[in-house]
Design a protein around this motif. Structure first.
Motif, PDB file in Angstrom:
ATOM      1  N   UNK A  79       0.829  -1.210   0.000  1.00 51.89           N
ATOM      2  CA  UNK A  79       0.000   0.000   0.000  1.00 51.89           C
ATOM      3  C   UNK A  79       0.868   1.267   0.000  1.00 51.89           C
ATOM      4  N   UNK A  80       1.944   1.251   0.790  1.00 55.24           N
ATOM      5  CA  UNK A  80       2.852   2.396   0.819  1.00 55.24           C
ATOM      6  C   UNK A  80       3.557   2.568  -0.526  1.00 55.24           C
ATOM      7  N   UNK A  81       3.927   1.446  -1.127  1.00 58.83           N
ATOM      8  CA  UNK A  81       4.559   1.474  -2.445  1.00 58.83           C
ATOM      9  C   UNK A  81       3.641   2.142  -3.474  1.00 58.83           C
ATOM     10  N   UNK A  82       2.375   1.774  -3.479  1.00 52.78           N
ATOM     11  CA  UNK A  82       1.424   2.350  -4.424  1.00 52.78           C
ATOM     12  C   UNK A  82       1.255   3.853  -4.219  1.00 52.78           C
ATOM     13  N   UNK A  83       1.210   4.254  -2.962  1.00 53.10           N
ATOM     14  CA  UNK A  83       1.073   5.681  -2.663  1.00 53.10           C
ATOM     15  C   UNK A  83       2.245   6.457  -3.237  1.00 53.10           C
ATOM     16  N   UNK A  84       3.457   5.953  -3.015  1.00 56.80           N
ATOM     17  CA  UNK A  84       4.661   6.626  -3.515  1.00 56.80           C
ATOM     18  C   UNK A  84       4.666   6.664  -5.040  1.00 56.80           C
ATOM     19  N   UNK A  85       4.310   5.553  -5.667  1.00 59.82           N
ATOM     20  CA  UNK A  85       4.340   5.494  -7.125  1.00 59.82           C
ATOM     21  C   UNK A  85       3.333   6.449  -7.760  1.00 59.82           C
ATOM     22  N   UNK A  86       2.285   6.771  -7.034  1.00 63.05           N
ATOM     23  CA  UNK A  86       1.249   7.662  -7.581  1.00 63.05           C
ATOM     24  C   UNK A  86       1.417   9.121  -7.161  1.00 63.05           C
ATOM     25  N   UNK A  87       2.475   9.413  -6.395  1.00 64.81           N
ATOM     26  CA  UNK A  87       2.705  10.792  -5.985  1.00 64.81           C
ATOM     27  C   UNK A  87       3.259  11.608  -7.166  1.00 64.81           C
ATOM     28  N   UNK A  88       2.844  12.873  -7.285  1.00 59.59           N
ATOM     29  CA  UNK A  88       3.289  13.724  -8.409  1.00 59.59           C
ATOM     30  C   UNK A  88       4.684  14.305  -8.169  1.00 59.59           C
ATOM     31  N   UNK A  89       5.699  13.430  -8.104  1.00 62.42           N
ATOM     32  CA  UNK A  89       7.072  13.870  -7.885  1.00 62.42           C
ATOM     33  C   UNK A  89       7.960  13.260  -8.962  1.00 62.42           C
ATOM     34  N   UNK A  90       9.206  13.711  -9.027  1.00 67.35           N
ATOM     35  CA  UNK A  90      10.139  13.231 -10.038  1.00 67.35           C
ATOM     36  C   UNK A  90      10.492  11.764  -9.798  1.00 67.35           C
ATOM     37  N   UNK A  91      10.961  11.071 -10.859  1.00 65.11           N
ATOM     38  CA  UNK A  91      11.389   9.673 -10.688  1.00 65.11           C
ATOM     39  C   UNK A  91      12.446   9.520  -9.600  1.00 65.11           C
ATOM     40  N   UNK A  92      13.409  10.439  -9.544  1.00 67.30           N
ATOM     41  CA  UNK A  92      14.452  10.353  -8.532  1.00 67.30           C
ATOM     42  C   UNK A  92      13.876  10.470  -7.127  1.00 67.30           C
ATOM     43  N   UNK A  93      12.902  11.385  -6.968  1.00 66.88           N
ATOM     44  CA  UNK A  93      12.278  11.553  -5.652  1.00 66.88           C
ATOM     45  C   UNK A  93      11.465  10.316  -5.276  1.00 66.88           C
ATOM     46  N   UNK A  94      10.819   9.691  -6.267  1.00 61.04           N
ATOM     47  CA  UNK A  94      10.092   8.453  -5.991  1.00 61.04           C
ATOM     48  C   UNK A  94      11.035   7.390  -5.448  1.00 61.04           C
ATOM     49  N   UNK A  95      12.191   7.243  -6.108  1.00 60.52           N
ATOM     50  CA  UNK A  95      13.160   6.243  -5.679  1.00 60.52           C
ATOM     51  C   UNK A  95      13.674   6.562  -4.282  1.00 60.52           C
ATOM     52  N   UNK A 143       2.545  -2.583 -11.045  1.00 61.88           N
ATOM     53  CA  UNK A 143       2.726  -1.151 -10.819  1.00 61.88           C
ATOM     54  C   UNK A 143       4.016  -0.646 -11.478  1.00 61.88           C
ATOM     55  N   UNK A 144       5.063  -1.465 -11.440  1.00 59.98           N
ATOM     56  CA  UNK A 144       6.335  -1.052 -12.028  1.00 59.98           C
ATOM     57  C   UNK A 144       6.261  -1.008 -13.548  1.00 59.98           C
ATOM     58  N   UNK A 145       5.485  -1.897 -14.131  1.00 61.64           N
ATOM     59  CA  UNK A 145       5.292  -1.858 -15.584  1.00 61.64           C
ATOM     60  C   UNK A 145       4.589  -0.563 -15.987  1.00 61.64           C
ATOM     61  N   UNK A 146       3.615  -0.167 -15.190  1.00 64.54           N
ATOM     62  CA  UNK A 146       2.931   1.099 -15.449  1.00 64.54           C
ATOM     63  C   UNK A 146       3.915   2.256 -15.315  1.00 64.54           C
ATOM     64  N   UNK A 147       4.745   2.196 -14.270  1.00 59.03           N
ATOM     65  CA  UNK A 147       5.744   3.251 -14.066  1.00 59.03           C
ATOM     66  C   UNK A 147       6.763   3.268 -15.192  1.00 59.03           C
ATOM     67  N   UNK A 148       7.151   2.103 -15.665  1.00 61.31           N
ATOM     68  CA  UNK A 148       8.094   2.033 -16.788  1.00 61.31           C
ATOM     69  C   UNK A 148       7.502   2.670 -18.028  1.00 61.31           C
ATOM     70  N   UNK A 149       6.231   2.405 -18.294  1.00 66.03           N
ATOM     71  CA  UNK A 149       5.563   2.988 -19.458  1.00 66.03           C
ATOM     72  C   UNK A 149       5.454   4.509 -19.344  1.00 66.03           C
ATOM     73  N   UNK A 150       5.418   5.004 -18.099  1.00 63.77           N
ATOM     74  CA  UNK A 150       5.335   6.450 -17.879  1.00 63.77           C
ATOM     75  C   UNK A 150       6.713   7.113 -17.889  1.00 63.77           C
ATOM     76  N   UNK A 151       7.767   6.303 -17.995  1.00 62.82           N
ATOM     77  CA  UNK A 151       9.110   6.862 -18.030  1.00 62.82           C
ATOM     78  C   UNK A 151       9.762   7.021 -16.671  1.00 62.82           C
ATOM     79  N   UNK A 152       9.136   6.497 -15.623  1.00 60.98           N
ATOM     80  CA  UNK A 152       9.723   6.591 -14.287  1.00 60.98           C
ATOM     81  C   UNK A 152      10.947   5.686 -14.181  1.00 60.98           C
ATOM     82  N   UNK A 153      10.859   4.508 -14.813  1.00 58.39           N
ATOM     83  CA  UNK A 153      11.999   3.605 -14.901  1.00 58.39           C
ATOM     84  C   UNK A 153      12.436   3.486 -16.361  1.00 58.39           C
ATOM     85  N   UNK A 154      13.606   2.907 -16.578  1.00 56.07           N
ATOM     86  CA  UNK A 154      14.122   2.742 -17.930  1.00 56.07           C
ATOM     87  C   UNK A 154      13.123   1.987 -18.791  1.00 56.07           C
TER      88      UNK A 154
END
Length: 204
Positions: A79-95, A143-154
């Motif tokens: 649940x905490x992971x999902x919250x962080x992944x959906x926060x409107x911050x930069x990829x570096x800040x998410x990590x 969730x990570x696949x979604x983040x990858x498609x959004x450019x958060x990950x490589x």
């Protein structure tokens, strides 16, 4: 004057939920600090302030309790992971926030906990932890696949390989050659996480 009284059945359910939550909280603290084998039902009851009779109303045995504790912690982490992944911050800040979450979630964990829950002789608990971890990781992969498609990950990140490598890190946590390199389990876990997230290249 009319009064609105709560049904007795509702109050009983509330009390039951409170007692169960108290048992989970107490046992989680004890398991995290001392592992599974060393902690006894008597110690859990004493810390919770209940009798053994009350304990067995909620859990058949210590193994079933350990399963519930681990499942609760795993779901909270997701649940905490999902919250962080959906926060409107930069990829570096998410990590950075994921690393902080990882640290906050592991600073009370002992070597005994890691050994008993991930490598212990209780096959039922070991299998449950493995399956529970797999279920949570499968959800995280989505969730990570979604983040990858959004450019958060490589874009070329192989997430399945990432998952398998992270599992290997977990297995290595029982290797004495590795554990002796760190002063405590938290340092080891954070270094594993940093390697997975950043590799060995310097970062800002």
């Amino acid at each position: 004057v009319q009064t609105c009284a709560l049904p007795i059945s509702y109050m009983m359910e509330e009390r039951k939920a409170g007692t169960k939550d108290a048992i989970l909280a107490s046992s989680r603290e004890l398991f995290w600090k001392h592992g599974f084998r060393r902690v006894t039902v008597d110690e859990i009851c004493e810390k919770t302030g209940i009798s053994k009779m009350t304990f067995y109303r909620y859990f058949a045995n210590k193994t079933e309790l350990a399963k519930a504790v681990f499942s609760q912690a795993a779901n909270e982490g997701y649940d905490q992971f999902r919250i962080i992944m959906n926060e409107p911050v930069s990829p570096e800040e998410k990590i950075n926030r994921l690393l902080l979450m990882k640290f906050d979630g592991t600073h009370d964990i002992s070597v005994e906990f890691l050994n008993d829950f991930y490598h212990g002789k209780d096959k039922e608990l070991h299998d449950y932890v493995r399956n529970c971890t797999m279920e949570v990781w499968n959800k995280i992969l989505v969730e990570m696949k979604i983040a990858r498609d959004k450019g958060i990950f490589r874009k070329d990140l192989n997430l399945e390989f990432f998952f398998l490598m992270s599992q290997n890190f977990v297995e290595s946590m029982n290797d004495e050659r590795i554990t002796k390199l760190f002063s405590n389990p938290q340092e080891m876990i954070m270094e594993c996480t940093r390697l997975l997230m950043y590799g060995i290249s310097p970062r800002n």
